[in-house]
Write a protein that holds these residues in place. Structure first.
Motif, short mmCIF file in Angstrom:
data_model
loop_
_atom_site.label_atom_id
_atom_site.label_comp_id
_atom_site.label_asym_id
_atom_site.label_seq_id
_atom_site.Cartn_x
_atom_site.Cartn_y
_atom_site.Cartn_z
N ASP A 160 6.46 8.58 -7.51
CA ASP A 160 7.78 8.54 -8.15
C ASP A 160 8.29 7.10 -8.22
O ASP A 160 8.53 6.49 -7.17
N PRO A 161 8.48 6.54 -9.42
CA PRO A 161 8.93 5.14 -9.51
C PRO A 161 10.33 4.92 -8.94
O PRO A 161 10.64 3.82 -8.48
N HIS A 162 11.17 5.95 -8.97
CA HIS A 162 12.52 5.81 -8.40
C HIS A 162 12.46 5.71 -6.88
O HIS A 162 13.22 4.94 -6.27
N LEU A 163 11.55 6.46 -6.27
CA LEU A 163 11.41 6.38 -4.82
C LEU A 163 10.81 5.03 -4.42
O LEU A 163 11.13 4.51 -3.34
N ARG A 164 9.96 4.46 -5.26
CA ARG A 164 9.45 3.11 -4.98
C ARG A 164 10.60 2.11 -4.96
O ARG A 164 10.67 1.23 -4.08
N LEU A 165 11.51 2.23 -5.92
CA LEU A 165 12.65 1.33 -5.97
C LEU A 165 13.56 1.55 -4.76
O LEU A 165 14.12 0.58 -4.21
N ASP A 166 13.72 2.80 -4.33
CA ASP A 166 14.51 3.07 -3.13
C ASP A 166 13.90 2.37 -1.92
O ASP A 166 14.62 1.80 -1.08
N ARG A 167 12.57 2.42 -1.81
CA ARG A 167 11.90 1.74 -0.70
C ARG A 167 12.13 0.24 -0.75
O ARG A 167 12.40 -0.40 0.27
N LEU A 168 12.01 -0.33 -1.93
CA LEU A 168 12.21 -1.77 -2.08
C LEU A 168 13.63 -2.16 -1.68
O LEU A 168 13.84 -3.16 -0.99
N LEU A 169 14.61 -1.36 -2.10
CA LEU A 169 16.00 -1.64 -1.73
C LEU A 169 16.18 -1.57 -0.21
O LEU A 169 16.88 -2.40 0.38
N HIS A 170 15.55 -0.58 0.41
CA HIS A 170 15.66 -0.42 1.85
C HIS A 170 15.07 -1.63 2.57
O HIS A 170 15.67 -2.17 3.50
N TRP A 171 13.89 -2.08 2.13
CA TRP A 171 13.26 -3.24 2.75
C TRP A 171 14.06 -4.51 2.56
O TRP A 171 14.17 -5.34 3.45
N MET A 172 14.68 -4.66 1.37
CA MET A 172 15.50 -5.84 1.13
C MET A 172 16.76 -5.81 1.99
O MET A 172 17.20 -6.85 2.49
N ASP A 173 17.32 -4.63 2.21
CA ASP A 173 18.50 -4.50 3.05
C ASP A 173 18.16 -4.84 4.51
O ASP A 173 19.00 -5.38 5.25
N LEU A 215 0.83 -1.20 0.00
CA LEU A 215 0.00 0.00 0.00
C LEU A 215 0.87 1.25 0.00
O LEU A 215 0.56 2.23 -0.69
N ALA A 216 1.96 1.24 0.75
CA ALA A 216 2.87 2.39 0.77
C ALA A 216 3.42 2.66 -0.62
O ALA A 216 3.59 3.82 -1.03
N LEU A 217 3.71 1.61 -1.38
CA LEU A 217 4.20 1.80 -2.75
C LEU A 217 3.11 2.38 -3.65
O LEU A 217 3.40 3.21 -4.52
N LEU A 218 1.87 1.96 -3.44
CA LEU A 218 0.76 2.51 -4.23
C LEU A 218 0.61 4.01 -4.00
O LEU A 218 0.17 4.73 -4.90
N GLN A 219 0.95 4.46 -2.83
CA GLN A 219 0.78 5.87 -2.49
C GLN A 219 1.91 6.74 -3.02
O GLN A 219 1.82 7.97 -2.95
N GLU A 220 2.95 6.13 -3.57
CA GLU A 220 4.12 6.86 -4.05
C GLU A 220 4.05 7.04 -5.57
O GLU A 220 3.94 6.07 -6.30
#
Length: 204
Positions: free
Chosen positions: A189-202, A182-187
């Protein structure tokens, strides 16, 4: 005197609240049995349109109308059938994102949303996100399905150069929570979505 900012018009969209998050481009299977949702399916079929899927914030999928999240995704019906129990089954796919401006309830209990469609960026993948595109290609090669040999076919390879597409497919395949999706749906900017995904994977 400066001109006023244009007001984006809303569109009425019937809503199907779920304890799940539908993502753009992702498939979802549904079982339909409540009269309000059977009416929804019949109306959408007659008009040749989709309906909205929103994650439930409060309430349940059956019974009284639930409180939906402010962001959702348009669901387009790709196939339908009947389960062994005689229930209508739907296979839908996520299309456009939207934001719900307000809701109202029909007499039959169906929730209607006044929605504004979210613009989708066609931005190219940035160098700092190349690793997630490689990870996605490896995942898709392993599972096959809709995108076999994605990393090898030149025509399909272009999909891995699109920041938005890479983000949504990773969000679909990775073991994320519904709150994270849901947090990704609210974003926007596709680059910020990828930043979030990287953060969660880390974090894992």
């Amino acid at each position: 005197m400066p001109s006023a900012s244009p007001v984006t018009a809303t569109e009425t969209l019937p809503l199907f609240p779920l304890h799940a998050v539908l993502l753009p481009g992702a498939p979802l299977g549904l079982r339909v049995f409540e009269p309000r949702y059977l009416d929804l399916v019949a109306e959408c079929g007659r008009l040749g349109r989709g309906f909205g899927v929103c994650m439930i914030l409060e309430g349940e999928e059956i019974g009284a109308p639930a409180t939906p999240a402010a962001f959702g995704v348009e669901a387009m019906v790709e196939d339908f059938g009947t389960s062994r129990e005689g229930l209508l089954t739907l296979q839908v796919r996520g299309a456009r994102r939207f934001r719900v401006a307000r809701t109202r309830v029909r007499d039959n209990g169906l929730l209607l949303g006044e929605v504004r469609w979210c613009e989708e960026s066609a931005a190219a993948l940035r160098p700092q996100h190349a690793a997630v595109a490689t990870l996605l290609a490896e995942l898709l090669d392993k599972i096959g399905g809709e995108h076999p040999d994605l990393g090898h076919a030149s025509a399909n390879r272009r999909l891995l150069e699109q920041a938005g597409w890479v983000g949504w497919r990773l969000a679909e395949l990775l073991p994320l929570s519904d709150d994270q999706r849901l947090a990704l749906l609210q974003e926007d900017d596709p680059h910020l979505r990828l930043d979030r995904l990287l953060h969660w994977m880390d974090e894992d």
